[in-house]
Design a protein around this motif. Sequence first.
Motif, PDB file in Angstrom:
ATOM      1  N   GLY A  66       2.267   6.700  -7.191  1.00  0.00           N
ATOM      2  CA  GLY A  66       1.384   5.707  -6.491  1.00  0.00           C
ATOM      3  C   GLY A  66       1.100   4.500  -7.456  1.00  0.00           C
ATOM      4  N   LEU A  67       1.268   4.884  -8.795  1.00  0.00           N
ATOM      5  CA  LEU A  67       0.831   3.813  -9.782  1.00  0.00           C
ATOM      6  C   LEU A  67       1.930   2.779  -9.816  1.00  0.00           C
ATOM      7  CD1 LEU A  67      -0.601   5.670 -12.821  1.00  0.00           C
ATOM      8  CD2 LEU A  67      -1.959   4.005 -11.247  1.00  0.00           C
ATOM      9  N   LEU A  68       3.183   3.250  -9.748  1.00  0.00           N
ATOM     10  CA  LEU A  68       4.436   2.200  -9.803  1.00  0.00           C
ATOM     11  C   LEU A  68       4.459   1.619  -8.603  1.00  0.00           C
ATOM     12  CD1 LEU A  68       7.788   3.183  -8.697  1.00  0.00           C
ATOM     13  CD2 LEU A  68       6.944   5.162 -10.121  1.00  0.00           C
ATOM     14  N   ARG A  69       4.310   2.141  -7.487  1.00  0.00           N
ATOM     15  CA  ARG A  69       4.320   1.298  -6.102  1.00  0.00           C
ATOM     16  C   ARG A  69       3.281   0.228  -6.065  1.00  0.00           C
ATOM     17  NH1 ARG A  69       2.569   3.805  -0.269  1.00  0.00           N
ATOM     18  NH2 ARG A  69       0.856   4.211  -1.292  1.00  0.00           N
ATOM     19  N   GLU A  70       2.492   0.409  -6.572  1.00  0.00           N
ATOM     20  CA  GLU A  70       1.207  -0.700  -6.613  1.00  0.00           C
ATOM     21  C   GLU A  70       1.584  -1.604  -7.832  1.00  0.00           C
ATOM     22  OE1 GLU A  70      -1.458  -1.306  -4.914  1.00  0.00           O
ATOM     23  OE2 GLU A  70      -0.490   0.464  -3.749  1.00  0.00           O
ATOM     24  N   LEU A  71       2.095  -1.332  -8.829  1.00  0.00           N
ATOM     25  CA  LEU A  71       2.229  -2.296  -9.995  1.00  0.00           C
ATOM     26  C   LEU A  71       3.430  -2.945  -9.598  1.00  0.00           C
ATOM     27  CD1 LEU A  71       2.042  -3.313 -12.795  1.00  0.00           C
ATOM     28  CD2 LEU A  71       3.549  -1.527 -13.709  1.00  0.00           C
ATOM     29  N   LEU A  72       4.336  -2.658  -8.837  1.00  0.00           N
ATOM     30  CA  LEU A  72       5.832  -3.364  -8.357  1.00  0.00           C
ATOM     31  C   LEU A  72       5.148  -4.434  -7.082  1.00  0.00           C
ATOM     32  CD1 LEU A  72       8.275  -0.556  -8.805  1.00  0.00           C
ATOM     33  CD2 LEU A  72       8.031  -2.734 -10.263  1.00  0.00           C
ATOM     34  N   ARG A  73       3.920  -4.210  -6.767  1.00  0.00           N
ATOM     35  CA  ARG A  73       3.566  -5.120  -5.654  1.00  0.00           C
ATOM     36  C   ARG A  73       2.844  -6.283  -6.387  1.00  0.00           C
ATOM     37  NH1 ARG A  73       0.790  -0.728  -1.638  1.00  0.00           N
ATOM     38  NH2 ARG A  73       2.932  -0.229  -0.387  1.00  0.00           N
ATOM     39  N   THR A  74       2.818  -6.333  -7.804  1.00  0.00           N
ATOM     40  CA  THR A  74       2.221  -7.734  -8.410  1.00  0.00           C
ATOM     41  C   THR A  74       3.163  -8.271  -9.138  1.00  0.00           C
ATOM     42  OG1 THR A  74       1.731  -6.168 -10.385  1.00  0.00           O
ATOM     43  CG2 THR A  74       0.189  -6.107  -8.922  1.00  0.00           C
ATOM     44  N   ASP A  96      14.162   2.618  -1.289  1.00  0.00           N
ATOM     45  CA  ASP A  96      14.585   1.187  -1.193  1.00  0.00           C
ATOM     46  C   ASP A  96      13.230   0.139  -0.912  1.00  0.00           C
ATOM     47  OD1 ASP A  96      14.044   2.378   1.587  1.00  0.00           O
ATOM     48  OD2 ASP A  96      15.487   1.181   2.409  1.00  0.00           O
ATOM     49  N   LEU A  97      12.073   0.790  -0.319  1.00  0.00           N
ATOM     50  CA  LEU A  97      11.018  -0.017  -0.033  1.00  0.00           C
ATOM     51  C   LEU A  97      10.268  -0.539  -1.260  1.00  0.00           C
ATOM     52  CD1 LEU A  97       9.554   1.958   3.049  1.00  0.00           C
ATOM     53  CD2 LEU A  97      10.931  -0.233   2.801  1.00  0.00           C
ATOM     54  N   ILE A  98       9.861   0.444  -2.150  1.00  0.00           N
ATOM     55  CA  ILE A  98       9.391   0.279  -3.276  1.00  0.00           C
ATOM     56  C   ILE A  98      10.258  -0.622  -4.442  1.00  0.00           C
ATOM     57  CG2 ILE A  98       8.767   1.159  -5.752  1.00  0.00           C
ATOM     58  CD1 ILE A  98       7.739   3.576  -4.248  1.00  0.00           C
ATOM     59  N   ALA A  99      11.605  -0.426  -4.315  1.00  0.00           N
ATOM     60  CA  ALA A  99      12.605  -1.557  -5.070  1.00  0.00           C
ATOM     61  C   ALA A  99      12.714  -2.677  -4.312  1.00  0.00           C
ATOM     62  CB  ALA A  99      14.086  -0.816  -5.011  1.00  0.00           C
ATOM     63  N   ALA A 100      12.540  -2.935  -2.927  1.00  0.00           N
ATOM     64  CA  ALA A 100      12.542  -4.170  -2.537  1.00  0.00           C
ATOM     65  C   ALA A 100      11.256  -5.087  -2.680  1.00  0.00           C
ATOM     66  CB  ALA A 100      12.668  -3.995  -0.967  1.00  0.00           C
ATOM     67  N   SER A 101       9.989  -4.381  -2.819  1.00  0.00           N
ATOM     68  CA  SER A 101       9.049  -5.026  -3.326  1.00  0.00           C
ATOM     69  C   SER A 101       9.066  -5.332  -4.707  1.00  0.00           C
ATOM     70  CB  SER A 101       7.878  -4.149  -2.752  1.00  0.00           C
ATOM     71  OG  SER A 101       7.111  -3.816  -3.994  1.00  0.00           O
ATOM     72  N   ALA A 102       9.815  -4.642  -5.699  1.00  0.00           N
ATOM     73  CA  ALA A 102      10.078  -5.280  -7.053  1.00  0.00           C
ATOM     74  C   ALA A 102      10.939  -6.588  -6.976  1.00  0.00           C
ATOM     75  CB  ALA A 102      10.933  -4.068  -7.824  1.00  0.00           C
ATOM     76  N   LYS A 138       9.995  13.111  -1.089  1.00  0.00           N
ATOM     77  CA  LYS A 138       9.303  11.982  -1.593  1.00  0.00           C
ATOM     78  C   LYS A 138       8.291  12.556  -2.853  1.00  0.00           C
ATOM     79  CE  LYS A 138       8.145   9.727   2.540  1.00  0.00           C
ATOM     80  NZ  LYS A 138       7.016   8.873   3.447  1.00  0.00           N
ATOM     81  N   SER A 139       7.888  11.489  -3.563  1.00  0.00           N
ATOM     82  CA  SER A 139       6.693  11.818  -4.499  1.00  0.00           C
ATOM     83  C   SER A 139       5.254  11.742  -3.730  1.00  0.00           C
ATOM     84  CB  SER A 139       6.756  10.775  -5.516  1.00  0.00           C
ATOM     85  OG  SER A 139       7.818  10.974  -6.476  1.00  0.00           O
ATOM     86  N   SER A 140       4.323  12.475  -4.564  1.00  0.00           N
ATOM     87  CA  SER A 140       2.960  12.081  -3.830  1.00  0.00           C
ATOM     88  C   SER A 140       2.494  10.760  -4.323  1.00  0.00           C
ATOM     89  CB  SER A 140       2.036  13.324  -4.545  1.00  0.00           C
ATOM     90  OG  SER A 140       2.098  13.390  -6.124  1.00  0.00           O
ATOM     91  N   LYS A 141       1.408  10.312  -3.666  1.00  0.00           N
ATOM     92  CA  LYS A 141       0.972   8.983  -3.973  1.00  0.00           C
ATOM     93  C   LYS A 141      -0.314   8.671  -4.181  1.00  0.00           C
ATOM     94  CE  LYS A 141       4.630   6.918  -1.495  1.00  0.00           C
ATOM     95  NZ  LYS A 141       5.327   8.298  -1.754  1.00  0.00           N
ATOM     96  N   ASP A 142      -0.900   9.922  -5.195  1.00  0.00           N
ATOM     97  CA  ASP A 142      -2.330   9.990  -5.540  1.00  0.00           C
ATOM     98  C   ASP A 142      -2.620   8.912  -6.580  1.00  0.00           C
ATOM     99  OD1 ASP A 142      -2.849  12.145  -3.561  1.00  0.00           O
ATOM    100  OD2 ASP A 142      -1.904  13.519  -5.273  1.00  0.00           O
TER     101      ASP A 142
END
Length: 177
Positions: A66-74, A96-102, A138-142
Motif C-alpha cells: 500500500g505505501l509503495l503504491r501510493e509513493l510511486l504515484r507521486t 506492471d501497474l505499480i511499475a508503470a506508475s513509477a 498479491k500483497s495486501s494494501k493496508d
Amino acid sequence: MSRLPTTTTKGSTVTQRTPRTSQPTADLVDEYGDRLRVCDTQFRQFGGHRAFSGAVRTVSCHEDNGLLRELLRTPGDGAVLVVNGGGSLHTALTGDLIAASAVENGWAGLVINGAVRDSAALAELPLGIKALGTNPRKSSKDGRGAVDVPVGFGGVTFTPGDVLHADDDGVVLLPRD
Ligand SMILES: O=C([O-])CC(=O)C(=O)O
C-alpha cells in the motif's frame, strides 16, 4: 535534466526524464575503494533499464504494498525507491501497474528486497527494477510499514538522500562526503 516523450506499455504518452548517465558499479569500486558501500544481496534484473542511478527514497514493509503504491504515484524526480520487504518471497510487492506508475511519475528505478510479478511486462518498461524473485500472489494494501526511514539489507544501510548506482554487477551507494 532534459525530458523526452515516451510511450508506456499502457499506450499513454508521458514525459519522462532521460536516464542519468550511470557509471559502472565496478568502476565506482575502483574509484572509491572501501568508501563505496556495496550491497551483497544477489538481485535479479526485471526492468527494461539494466543500469540506473538516483537519490534514494525508501519504504519498509512486509507483504503489504500500500505505501509503495501510493509513493510511486507521486513525483519521483529521478529517485530510486529502495523497498525492504524483509526478503519475503511470499507475495509480490510490485507488478506492471505499480511499475508503470513509477515510470509515469519520473522514478529512475526500484530495488526490492522481496518479490515482483508480471515479470514479462516489467521487462518492457523504461525503469530499473531489481528484486529477489517472483511470485504471482498479491500483497495486501493496508499501508502498513514506513516511508523514508533508513533500511538495511545486504550489509548496507540505505538512507534517504544516499546516491545509489545499480547495474548487472550489483547495487552500490556513493560515499556521503
Ligand atoms: O497491485 C499489485 O499488488 C501489484 C500488481 O499487480 C501491479 O502493480 O500491477
